[in-house]
Write an enzyme that holds these catalytic residues in place. Sequence first.
Site, PDB file in Angstrom:
ATOM      1  N   ARG A 546      -4.831   3.672  -7.485  1.00 49.55           N
ATOM      2  CA  ARG A 546      -4.410   2.315  -7.141  1.00 49.55           C
ATOM      3  C   ARG A 546      -3.339   2.337  -6.069  1.00 49.55           C
ATOM      4  O   ARG A 546      -2.535   3.267  -5.992  1.00 49.55           O
ATOM      5  CB  ARG A 546      -3.845   1.598  -8.371  1.00 49.55           C
ATOM      6  CG  ARG A 546      -4.845   1.325  -9.464  1.00 49.55           C
ATOM      7  CD  ARG A 546      -4.171   0.590 -10.618  1.00 49.55           C
ATOM      8  NE  ARG A 546      -3.002   1.317 -11.092  1.00 49.55           N
ATOM      9  CZ  ARG A 546      -1.959   0.735 -11.694  1.00 49.55           C
ATOM     10  NH1 ARG A 546      -1.942  -0.575 -11.872  1.00 49.55           N
ATOM     11  NH2 ARG A 546      -0.937   1.463 -12.121  1.00 49.55           N
ATOM     12  N   SER A 607       0.028  12.483 -10.591  1.00 44.93           N
ATOM     13  CA  SER A 607      -0.089  12.922 -11.995  1.00 44.93           C
ATOM     14  C   SER A 607      -0.742  14.287 -12.131  1.00 44.93           C
ATOM     15  O   SER A 607      -1.746  14.456 -12.841  1.00 44.93           O
ATOM     16  CB  SER A 607      -0.864  11.875 -12.797  1.00 44.93           C
ATOM     17  OG  SER A 607      -0.250  10.624 -12.682  1.00 44.93           O
ATOM     18  N   ASP A 660       3.035  10.240 -13.644  1.00 44.26           N
ATOM     19  CA  ASP A 660       2.802   9.011 -14.407  1.00 44.26           C
ATOM     20  C   ASP A 660       3.611   8.959 -15.693  1.00 44.26           C
ATOM     21  O   ASP A 660       3.963   7.886 -16.180  1.00 44.26           O
ATOM     22  CB  ASP A 660       1.305   8.852 -14.721  1.00 44.26           C
ATOM     23  CG  ASP A 660       0.719  10.078 -15.425  1.00 44.26           C
ATOM     24  OD1 ASP A 660       1.416  11.097 -15.532  1.00 44.26           O
ATOM     25  OD2 ASP A 660      -0.450  10.014 -15.835  1.00 44.26           O
TER      26      ASP A 660
END
Length: 919
Positions: A546, A607, A660
């Site tokens: 995203r 991540s 994350d």
Amino acid sequence: QVQRALQALTLPLELLQVVKDRVLQAMCQGLSRHTHAHATVRMLPTYLCSTPDGTEKGDLLVVELGQSHVRTLLVTLLGDGNQNPQVKDKIFDLPADVKQGKGEVLFDFIARCIRQLLDGIGSPQHFLPLGFVFPFCCRQTQLDKAELISWSKGFSCSDVEGKDVVQLLQEAINKQELSHVQVVALINDTVGTMMTCSTEGKPCEVALIAGEQRALRVPEWWVLGWLCQCSHPSLPAGPGTNSCFMVPAQLVEMAEETSGQMCVSTEWGCFGDDGTLSDILTSYDQHVDRESFNPGARRFEKLVGSLYLGEIVRHVLIALAAEKALFIGSDVTVLRTKDALKTQQILEIINSEEGTMKARRALEALGLQPSERDCCRVQQICRAVVGRAAALCAAGLAAILSYMCHSRELDLLVVNVGVDGELYQGYSRFKEILQSVIGMLAPECMATFLPAVDGTGRGAAIVTAVALRLAAKRREVDQLLAPLRLSRADLQRVQKLMRQEMELGLGRDSNATASLRMLPTYVLNTPDGTEQGEFLALDLGGTNFRVLLVRVAQDNIQMASDIYVIPTTITQSTGEELFDHIIDCIRDFQVKQNLTEQILPLGFTFSFPCQQLGLNKAVLLSWTKGFSASGCVGQDVVQLLQEAAQRKNFGVNVVAVVNDTVGTMMSCGLDDPKCEIGLIVGTGTNACYMEEMRNVGTVEGEQGLMCINMEWGAFGDNGCLDNIFTDFDLLVDKKTINVGRQNRFEKLISGMYLGEIVRHILLAMVERELLFCGKPCPTLQTKDIFQTKLLSTIEISDGLALRQVQAILRNMELEASFEDSVLVREVCTTVSLRAAQLCAAGLAAVVEKMRENRGLDQLAVTVGADGTLYKMHPHFSQNLQQTLRDLAPNCTVTFLKSEDGSGKGAALVAAVACREAEP
């Protein structure tokens, strides 16, 4: 007068519908723990949790205790769908003194009868399971455990009431040196009827007893004893009526079993004892009830049971004779004699083409002088009485079928109904009425009626065989799943190992060899609420990533985002192609948001395992989650992104790179200042926490705190978790891109692997013929066919929704029985529970270290949690928290679900960095 009597005995469809609804309501009361004690339809659990699958085979013993006899049988099932069982039986007279002596003497006698049967046929010495038909009032708590409540039928043996009759019989059998004979089931004939009608491919899930069972032909002594019996599933129905059917076990609140199915004996003979049948009862029924051995009790049975139909007809004839409508000129005193007319005579009158002649013979045998018209009217009355019984049976059975259809959430229920009893098997009109009325009262159900043969003998043997098959299967399943079921000691060992690896990872000299990298993130503070401005966030943690625009104000946060896909061809190509693709997506997003003229501060959620050298400098240690782009490992990912931006002539300002897990902690920290731990359990798994700077040997500084990215997915890469890994985990590991290394802990916990673990377990079960009847399942050979999201869907399907599990498996081209569905769900539950427990063991090590760091007796801390497995799985978070409370009792841990930690959290890290950079 005759028409008035016939009309009173005729029930319109509307009234039958009312009866059906009342039966349904009484059934629900019987199933509920709160209303069971006062229910007239008792709905008693039989603890039989499966129907035959046709594979049952072997020698089985049955012993049936009657009032004056003991019947023993040796039944051999051939695995042919129970079509051609071989039966050898022997009946023994039961001495009167045995019935009233010591309980030990009675059970010793039964055991000797078993011994004589076996001796007479050349006593086989292999294991012989035994089914015990025990027709007395018991409190049954398992299929092989039942305490006698009270004797009846002339029995009064001492030292038996309140004791487990199965155990008493087993002890007596052992005294006969029949150690190979084991009692495995206590049985009733209604259940036996259902079982005899189940064949391979055609399970029978409902049974109805309507009158005396022909295989029994009970004598008069038995009828008298039966009248005094209690309602209980261990009692034969005799010349009465009863039914049973398979129910989702979760609905049977009186039983502890909550998964799969369970057969419930309705004991509906008492329906109406609370007055709910008062608008059905005629004056004839009231007379019959008053003359019975139990006035006011078993009202439904007295309308339906074959013991009473002759009596109802007799009272109709008495009333019509008194009104001069019948037997004019005859002395009808004989009709006042109880049992002057037998039900068998009634059936002969209505079932024969020469019915009027049969009527004349029966009446003349009583000394009456019937006219031709009298005989015709008597035949009409007999048909009305039996027809009403059929219609009432149909109303009760319609209630059962509708209940099954509704509880299974079906549009159409297709089911087999096993039927026994002289009314059904001896009177064709009874069958016709039964089927016709059910068709009208339960149009959503399609029932096929199957006649039963010897429910107490052959049926009891099949019940025993099914119990044996299920017990053997359970042993194999438990053996197969045992390595995945972790004890408290196992989890404490994992917790201890995690703590040791944490210390090694934090040490300057030991970090390089530790399986936990314990990476500094250079995040020293959490938001204080003064952060303001517009920030970009890039969230890269999987094949979908995203780009976000986050507007931070003192009173709220606003976000806009787009999701972009990274094709597999790019994730496994070169680093240049990967980061060029990412820059293209950022550019596209800024165009959509009208931000082409601005270069906003960007927080980069990356991540993957990195060694962070500064807040905006992070070196990739290894790829995970299916990524393998070349030229990236060992490189600064921020530099790789900026180089791609230069190649694309595009400006970016990366002020912070976080993973994350850190973003999750930061996001929740905005809402709860006690949030000092981040946890991700999704496609992958990781954790971070705020560590004392003095303990972080890999960076300079002694004061304050720093967030440590544990990268705990790699925990165990040094072999310390090898004893936790099962054969199934090793099979999964062999198919990964990093076989035997990297992320051993993650391969036990994360969503990327749980579905594969389940798939390999299912394959092993098919191979052992524990699942899908052992038939080959080509679909299961396909890697990743069993996705982890299916675990959540399957485990959320409780006992009321196992049909949904069947539908899921059917979509995978797996034809699953109800039993298969239960077993698949058990496998999913076992795998997900282990994952939650291991995750809790890791967290227990973290919170205990934080508590000890701060010298506290009790630590209160919040965990910010994210990830699809944690959020979407119906039981994962609950199992994790429960296990954590057990492993870390001195820590009060609150869990807070993160709302977009990897997006909002990254922006907040950037915002805090910008705030701290201000003069």
